[in-house]
Design an enzyme around this catalytic site. Sequence first.
Site, short mmCIF file in Angstrom:
data_model
loop_
_atom_site.label_atom_id
_atom_site.label_comp_id
_atom_site.label_asym_id
_atom_site.label_seq_id
_atom_site.Cartn_x
_atom_site.Cartn_y
_atom_site.Cartn_z
N THR A 1 0.84 -1.19 0.00
CA THR A 1 0.00 0.00 0.00
C THR A 1 0.88 1.25 0.00
O THR A 1 1.94 1.27 0.62
CB THR A 1 -0.91 0.00 1.24
OG1 THR A 1 -1.82 -1.09 1.14
CG2 THR A 1 -1.70 1.31 1.35
N ALA B 1 8.13 1.53 1.94
CA ALA B 1 8.52 1.76 3.33
C ALA B 1 8.66 3.26 3.55
O ALA B 1 8.97 4.01 2.62
CB ALA B 1 9.83 1.05 3.67
N GLU C 1 -0.27 -5.11 6.19
CA GLU C 1 1.05 -5.19 5.55
C GLU C 1 1.97 -6.16 6.29
O GLU C 1 2.69 -6.93 5.67
CB GLU C 1 1.68 -3.80 5.50
CG GLU C 1 1.03 -2.87 4.49
CD GLU C 1 1.56 -1.44 4.56
OE1 GLU C 1 1.50 -0.75 3.53
OE2 GLU C 1 2.04 -1.02 5.63
#
Length: 262
Positions: free
Chosen positions: A33, A91, A111
């Site tokens: 995401t 990240a 996640e």
Amino acid sequence: MTAELSPIDKAKYAAARKSVDFVENGMKLGLGTGSTAAWMVRCLAERIRNEGLKVTGVATSSRTADLARELGVPIVGMDDVKWLDLTIDGADEFDPNLNLIKGGGAALLQEKIVATASDRMIVIADAAKEVAQLGAFPLPVEVVPFGWRTTMALIEETLYSLDVLNREVALRMDESRPLKTDEGNFILDLNLRRIGNPRQLALVLNQIPGVVENGLFIDICDIVVIGNGDGRVTVRDINSGRVEDGSVDLAQSANIFADLGE
């Protein structure tokens, strides 16, 4: 299209484009995401369309699932596959040991579940996400809404015994109300500035009642693909120690949206 992209978007695209080279026919994939992961989903959809690539995807958020379905990437639930070959995700920060801070997009719980249920995790990021020590990016902690103020107070108290530089904790808002995750939980953002011992902090936070999960990903990431605005990419494998430099053709991004009917 490339002329309209900012240098940071070009870097994200470069990392995303390189990452889908790791995808093989028949794989079960975790789809991350965030803005960089969205580029990856588009690049993956292009391979499916142009090469007939057969994959099964598990999305880490409703946003990613909606985008993937729109672009023709098959999506199933995590319980339908149980285990994955590969997860590709972004990240907010990564350190030299490929420890991560994630959760800027409020999807850290799904996640982490998806990443830990994968044989390998690849992180895609622009070069600015690399840090010598985690903590400049606020650490997200997902908490249940019931008693969240008490949970926040317990976190603040616990931080005094840990190796962090700052101890500010804030409830993440969505305009005038608390932001809710896909699971209906709240996010507390910990502005720590520096995290001296990420492993210890991750373990301690998850012992606090009301905490569902934290955004520290320790010993989960295997490979990081770092993109730059000029198309250069660096691939680091934490397990083998290999570092490979290469590049991608930024001109290809000019066709991604048109080719996919965007």
